[in-house]
Scaffold this motif. Structure first.
Motif: not given
Length: 506
Positions: A277-279, A282-286, A302-308
């Motif tokens: 679940s977290l894998a 978690a990034p999308a939730f953050l 695109e591209p979206c912010d993927t820093s999380d």
């Protein structure tokens, strides 16, 4: 001799001249003395090189698995899909991996393990590369290719731990398994990091899926050139040829009667549910939490912010190393005081992880720093289980059933764990949305992820139950002696009848 002779000392499937357990031919060069003296058939250096190669492949497998999670916002935007379909990306992969694991477990207990891994990893690399060329109107094709990736992982994950078990024993085996399982959280973290970095550099998430296939071909070359098939069970002073292989049905009956194996498998299922679940989420939730608090702008192009994904990947790498090392260290210290140390440490890891994961989800709407702080400790305690659960399986199951046991554990833990948990969390999130707004995108996912804390507590209870049986089951595996009461044929009124030897030898 038949193709598969259960009493044969050789590995008959795709075996090369250097890998058999039988004596060398007259014209063959003798093995180095140190390899002849080693019960496993491998020298000290070759054994450690083998573990290094297996660790590299394990790291690569998990890196590929979570590269998709690292670029999930881009994938959702590219295919215009919701949380439910996004969760399917992980679910179809895990289902394929799960259902193929018993097949490879059966093969791994009977045929050449090295060549099985070579074929599986080669296939996985080709399919992963193919998935990076799919257009936006073919989301079903991405699901199909992600499902086929499970072939490679099933061929590897069921077999690699049994090779390590045939190279080392006792504390050394635990240490080598801890090194092997370091690759799971580190590889997972690298998946987020590489996916995020490549997506940002290339401005196209497809390139993130083209990194691991090239590294996969390197893995195949390393397997061919470096890894050598060890003798099954020889390192334990009870080599494979002293234990005749039984039928798959007999193996499964024995495993189902093994309380420690069954209960630890259910405990590990809880670990798989939470990590799965977290894998993925978690990034999308953050990211959604940052949008909810106004720290970031929504993804509209695109591209979206993927820093999380990058930050979460770093946390996963660090907590993985710390968690696995802490779990093994505490377990080895506690073993001096109680033989029930391993399941107790696993239970403590899950029960400590539960409140930290709960706090990380609750605090996401108020403080990003607090969220990352609690995630750090939640993941660290969760990672205490990886190497210890594998070690439990290896010492409560006899050598000729270990690949089957690995496969059975994979099926159960993924069927009830991370095969459905990403999709389940996504479906619950979609069902909780009361409006199509950024606020409800965050709030619904937040509420659905709270299930992880509850599942972690249930998993801890299973490991506590395992502690009640671990001593007995370990002694039974170590002292296991196969019955010599083989049937013989005795004529009875003109017909052949199989009766036990003991009934006629009086």
């Amino acid at each position: 001799m038949s193709l598969v002779d259960p009493t044969s000392d050789t590995t008959p499937f795709f075996s090369d001249d250097n890998e058999g357990e039988g004596s060398a031919g007259k014209d063959e060069l003798p093995s180095p003395k140190q390899e002849e003296d080693s019960p496993s058939g491998l020298s000290y250096m070759r054994a450690h090189l083998t573990v290094a190669v297996l660790c590299y492949i394990n790291l690569l497998n998990y890196m590929d698995r979570f590269t998709v999670a690292g670029v999930l916002p881009d994938i959702e935007h590219f295919f215009n899909i919701g949380d439910g379909k996004s969760g399917l990306l992980q679910t179809v992969f895990i289902c394929s991996y799960m259902f193929l694991a018993p097949l490879f477990g059966y093969l791994g207990d009977r045929y050449n393990r090295k060549m099985i891994m070579c074929v599986g990893i080669g296939f996985w690399s080709v399919v992963t590369l193919a998935s990076s060329f799919i257009g936006k109107d073919y989301f079903w094709a991405l699901l199909l290719t992600r499902g086929l990736v499970g072939v490679g992982e099933a061929s590897y994950s069921t077999i690699a731990p049994t090779i390590i078990a045939d190279l080392f024993i006792k504390e050394k085996r635990t240490n080598m398994l801890s090194v092997f399982y370091f690759a799971i959280p580190v590889g997972s973290g690298l998946g987020y990091i590489v996916g995020s970095a490549v997506d940002k550099a290339a401005k196209d998430w497809h390139w993130a899926l083209r990194v691991t296939p090239a590294l996969g071909l390197v893995a195949v070359l390393l397997l061919v050139c470096v890894v050598k098939e060890p003798k099954r069970g020889a390192i334990e002073a009870r080599p494979e040829h002293t234990l005749q292989r039984t039928s798959w049905l007999a193996d499964m009956k024995a495993l189902c009667r093994n309380n420690s194996f069954v209960l630890s498998t259910f405990g590990f299922t809880a670990v798989a549910f939470v990590t799965g679940s977290l894998a993925l989420w978690a990034p999308a939730f953050l990211f959604r939490a940052a949008v909810f608090t106004g720290e970031k702008q929504p993804c509209v192009a695109e591209p979206c912010d993927t820093s999380d994904s990058l930050y979460f990947g770093i946390i996963t790498c660090v907590t993985g190393v710390l968690g696995v090392a802490m779990g093994v260290g505490v377990s080895q210290w506690l073993r001096k005081r109680t033989p029930r140390a391993d399941p107790l440490v696993c239970a403590a890891g899950l029960l400590l992880a539960a409140p930290f994961l709960y706090l990380s989800i609750v605090f996401a709407q108020k403080s990003t720093i607090a969220t990352y702080f609690f995630i750090f400790f939640g993941e660290m305690f969760l990672c205490m289980n990886w190497a210890i659960v594998a070690d439990i399986l290896l010492y409560v199951v006899v050598p000729t059933r270990r690949s089957t046991a690995e496969a059975f554990q994979i099926v159960i833990s993924h069927l009830l764990g991370d095969a459905g948990s990403p999709y389940f969390i996504g479906v619950v999130s979609d069902s909780l949305k009361q409006a199509d707004s950024y606020m409800w995108q965050f709030r619904s996912l937040q509420l659905s992820l709270l299930l992880c804390s509850f599942v972690a507590v249930v998993g801890g209870a299973f490991f506590l139950a395992t502690a009640l049986f671990i001593e007995k089951d370990r002694q039974m595996a170590e002292n296991y002696v196969q019955a010599d009461d083989a049937p013989i044929i005795v004529p009875k009124r003109g017909r052949s009848t199989k009766v036990p030897v003991s009934s006629v030898l009086i």
